[in-house]
Design an enzyme around this catalytic site. Structure first.
Site, PDB file in Angstrom:
ATOM      1  N   ARG A  55       0.890  -1.070  -0.186  1.00 29.53           N
ATOM      2  CA  ARG A  55       0.045  -0.007  -0.032  1.00 29.53           C
ATOM      3  C   ARG A  55       0.832   1.232   0.102  1.00 29.53           C
ATOM      4  NH1 ARG A  55      -4.900   2.055  -1.143  1.00 29.53           N
ATOM      5  NH2 ARG A  55      -6.183   2.818   0.218  1.00 29.53           N
ATOM      6  N   GLY A  71     -13.463  -1.085  -7.013  1.00 30.42           N
ATOM      7  CA  GLY A  71     -14.802  -0.525  -6.923  1.00 30.42           C
ATOM      8  C   GLY A  71     -14.683   0.283  -5.375  1.00 30.42           C
ATOM      9  N   SER A 129      -7.524   0.852   3.323  1.00 35.04           N
ATOM     10  CA  SER A 129      -7.955   0.227   2.010  1.00 35.04           C
ATOM     11  C   SER A 129      -9.269  -0.520   2.232  1.00 35.04           C
ATOM     12  CB  SER A 129      -6.771  -0.409   1.302  1.00 35.04           C
ATOM     13  OG  SER A 129      -7.077  -0.919   0.072  1.00 35.04           O
ATOM     14  N   SER A 130      -9.947  -0.544   0.832  1.00 31.20           N
ATOM     15  CA  SER A 130     -10.953  -1.544   0.961  1.00 31.20           C
ATOM     16  C   SER A 130     -10.898  -2.735   0.253  1.00 31.20           C
ATOM     17  CB  SER A 130     -12.393  -1.012   0.269  1.00 31.20           C
ATOM     18  OG  SER A 130     -12.717   0.223   1.304  1.00 31.20           O
ATOM     19  N   ASN A 149      -6.122   4.439  -7.250  1.00 27.91           N
ATOM     20  CA  ASN A 149      -7.342   4.923  -6.227  1.00 27.91           C
ATOM     21  C   ASN A 149      -8.444   5.306  -7.588  1.00 27.91           C
ATOM     22  OD1 ASN A 149      -9.022   5.560  -4.319  1.00 27.91           O
ATOM     23  ND2 ASN A 149      -8.182   7.577  -3.971  1.00 27.91           N
ATOM     24  N   THR A 201      -3.943  -0.854  -7.143  1.00 23.02           N
ATOM     25  CA  THR A 201      -4.761   0.703  -7.384  1.00 23.02           C
ATOM     26  C   THR A 201      -3.855   1.803  -7.734  1.00 23.02           C
ATOM     27  OG1 THR A 201      -6.778   1.794  -6.751  1.00 23.02           O
ATOM     28  CG2 THR A 201      -5.328   1.219  -5.075  1.00 23.02           C
ATOM     29  N   ASP A 250      -7.480   8.481   0.310  1.00 23.62           N
ATOM     30  CA  ASP A 250      -8.150   7.310   1.205  1.00 23.62           C
ATOM     31  C   ASP A 250      -7.839   7.606   2.621  1.00 23.62           C
ATOM     32  OD1 ASP A 250      -9.647   5.724  -0.447  1.00 23.62           O
ATOM     33  OD2 ASP A 250      -7.951   4.258  -0.810  1.00 23.62           O
ATOM     34  N   THR A 272      -9.696   0.442  -9.635  1.00 25.55           N
ATOM     35  CA  THR A 272      -8.695  -0.195  -8.798  1.00 25.55           C
ATOM     36  C   THR A 272      -8.737  -1.552  -9.898  1.00 25.55           C
ATOM     37  OG1 THR A 272      -9.064   0.699  -6.758  1.00 25.55           O
ATOM     38  CG2 THR A 272      -8.685  -1.722  -6.669  1.00 25.55           C
TER      39      THR A 272
HETATM   40  N1  GLY Z   1      -8.341   3.195  -3.276  1.00 30.65           N
HETATM   41  C1  GLY Z   1      -9.351   2.049  -3.117  1.00 30.65           C
HETATM   42  C2  GLY Z   1      -8.902   1.494  -1.904  1.00 30.65           C
HETATM   43  O1  GLY Z   1      -7.841   1.180  -1.540  1.00 30.65           O
HETATM   44  O2  GLY Z   1      -9.848   1.108  -1.337  1.00 30.65           O
END
Ligand code: GLY
Length: 573
Positions: free
Chosen positions: A113, A477, A456-457, A405, A403, A427, A385
């Site tokens: 990340r 997403g 992050s998601s 983003n 990603t 984020d 992403t």
């Molecule tokens: N940038 C989207 C995520 O990491 O959730």
């Protein structure tokens, strides 16, 4: 489903360039033709397969395995290829998470990340009146975190078998000699032209005077040169030397803060994956700084006491239960999850049976819950992403979500280096209670600090059954990622759908705040009406996610599906 995008005419037109391709390391079978390729949505393969956002990237990954590589070799080759053929989200200027299960059962979690630069500070996006300035966290130089993708790829390399030079070569060739673009790519490059000009300080391969159209060739010589530096010098070819200098020069021209020191010090980290059971399956997913693993863990465990199959697929009963489960998990995300190296994430509590049981005590079938009343439990992007999944002949499974983003990240192309930087700083929670581009709210757990990784998601996920590999899955997403993965698993496990149905069925999404439920246009209108009657505010939106998955069937077949929602495609053998 299979649709050929490019015709023999184009093939002839580019045959002189194709001549150079004769010597490419894409493979002795020359099965990767960047001037004529098809979008294949489904395949059942005997040995190995890849499903990704772009046909060429999937083909490169499959080809590498055909030449003796394992799933990790294919992951590296696919990831670099995506950075060339899918510039909206594939990247070397962003970051992500790689989750893998080796054939012997060993689990691997690689966190690359992006990190906040050393000069970043908690209130860096607030104006004099204390308001968050989205324009700065979402676009241009200040929006970029220190990229992690290349460090992540090199952390993956120790599990691979083939020489690195060979794994990156297809991407170099695709960048240097070009590939023909799809209609979708042409339209998205045209739609981003103004921003590329506004947020970049030098001309780039993505901007041309006339409009892009399907069948045009995208050549990225500067990117090819950057990839060649990585080929020659390893991670230092990105984090030090000429590439690092080009990034820092770009920062200086555009008012950014990433320094040579930030780049030199960036390290990928290993994270212990989150593992829990759901019915007859063991689910493996990503730990913080992704919220994905905790979210799908909470949501699936909240669902487990209910007979969802009996309720029926996307009936008002089953959808209401899933919305309420999503509400509770996302309220916890906002309060409790951030970079574990900076914030004490109560992961065990959030996933404990007692906590989960207590979260659902106020669930009322037939009555809409309220996000005002559902606060977090007490415990001590455009959504661009990209995800790809790989299974090799040995049974190693990899799930990668990576990603920039937003689509094309911060829209800044690093002058002379040819790649786009991320806008991942958005984020972070720029201000407690102030929504980011996905409408997600955050607080202390996700406040900005130097070197901290933003929440992050992304939810790369693997399932095993009876200790045998069963599924590799994930999606892009933004905040809809965990709900799409959650729903895909429920579709497969509870509703006994095929992988194709599970992925392509309509999706819906709720994330606590805003207190509404988004649905895809194809969502069942009767269920929508019934939910509205219960008190839910329903909003129709564009497509949710682009899920890529591979199921290893009972006879070992790799049942491979690319989401119908994009140019996503499968390849294998
Ligand atoms: N940038 C989207 C995520 O990491 O959730």
């Amino acid at each position: 489903m299979k649709s050929t995008i490019f015709t023999g005419f184009l093939f002839c037109l580019y045959s002189s360039v194709m001549g150079q391709y004769e010597n490419m390391i894409v493979g002795p079978t020359k099965s990767v033709n960047p001037y004529q390729y098809s979008v294949v949505k489904y395949g059942t393969f005997n040995k190995a397969s890849v499903t990704s956002a772009h046909p060429l990237a999937s083909m490169v990954g499959a080809e590498i395995m055909r030449q003796g590589g394992n799933a990790f070799d294919a992951t590296i080759a696919t990831q670099f290829a995506l950075a060339v053929v899918y510039p909206g989200a594939g990247n070397i200027g962003g970051g992500g998470f790689t989750l893998a299960r080796k054939k012997d059962g060993t689990l691997i979690g690689i966190d690359y990340r992006e990190a906040a630069p050393n000069k970043a500070s908690r209130d860096m996006y607030l104006d004099a009146a204390g308001n968050a300035q989205d324009a700065l966290s979402q676009n241009g130089h200040l929006a970029s975190g220190v990229p992690g993708a290349v460090a992540g790829i090199f952390a993956t390399l120790s599990h691979a078998k083939l020489p690195f030079e060979m794994l990156i070569q297809p991407a170099i060739d695709l960048a240097r000699y070009g590939f023909v673009i799809t209609e979708r790519e042409a339209s998205s490059l045209n739609g981003t032209k103004k921003d590329f000009i506004k947020y970049s300080t030098r001309p780039s391969a993505f901007v041309k005077e006339t409009k892009w159209k399907v069948g045009d060739t995208l050549v990225q010589v500067e990117l090819a040169n950057t990839l060649t530096r990585i080929q020659k010098n390893g991670a230092k070819g990105f984090y030090e030397g000429e590439t690092a200098a080009l990034i820092v020069d770009e920062m200086k021209r555009g008012g950014g803060i990433i320094s040579l020191e930030d780049l030199k010090n960036y390290q990928a980290k290993t994270r212990t994956p989150i593992v829990f059971n759901y019915r007859d399956y063991s689910v493996i997913s990503f730990a913080p700084p992704s919220s994905g693993g905790i979210l799908i863990g909470q949501m699936l465990k909240m669902m487990e006491p209910f007979n969802v199959q009996k309720m029926g697929f996307q009936t008002p009963e089953s959808v209401q239960l899933m919305i309420e489960v999503e509400r509770r998990a996302y309220a916890d995300r906002a309060a409790h999850i951030g970079d574990p190296d900076f914030y004490n994430v109560p992961q065990n509590t959030l996933l404990s049976n007692a906590y989960i049981k207590n979260r659902m005590v106020d669930y009322k079938p037939g009555v809409a819950g309220s996000s005002e009343q559902t606060v977090a439990g007490i415990a001590p992007t455009s959504e661009e992403t990209t995800h790809f999944s790989v299974v090799d002949p040995e049974g190693n499974m990899v799930a990668v979500t990576t990603t920039l983003n937003g689509g094309y990240g911060n829209r800044t192309v690093v002058g002379g280096a040819g790649f786009i930087l991320n806008n991942e700083m958005d984020d972070f929670s720029a201000k407690p209670g102030s929504p980011n581009m996905y409408g997600a709210i955050g607080g202390e757990a996700n406040a900005i600090a130097p070197q901290k990784r933003m929440l992050s998601s992304m939810t790369p996920t693997l399932l095993t059954k009876n200790k045998k590999p069963y599924l590799t899955v994930g999606t892009p997403g933004g905040t809809t990622i965990p709900t799409s993965v959650f729903q895909t698993i429920v579709n497969l496990v509870d509703f006994n759908m095929s992988l194709e149905e599970a992925i392509n069925s309509p999706k819906f999404h709720h994330q606590w705040l805003p207190d509404d439920v988004s649905i895809e246009k194809t969502f069942n209108p009767n269920t929508k009406a019934a939910l509205e009657k219960m008190g839910y505010r329903i909003k129709e939106r564009g497509s949710i996610g682009r899920t890529e998955g591979i199921v290893i069937g009972p006879t070992g077949k790799r049942i491979t599906v690319a989401d119908k929602r994009g140019d996503d495609a499968v390849a294998g053998y």
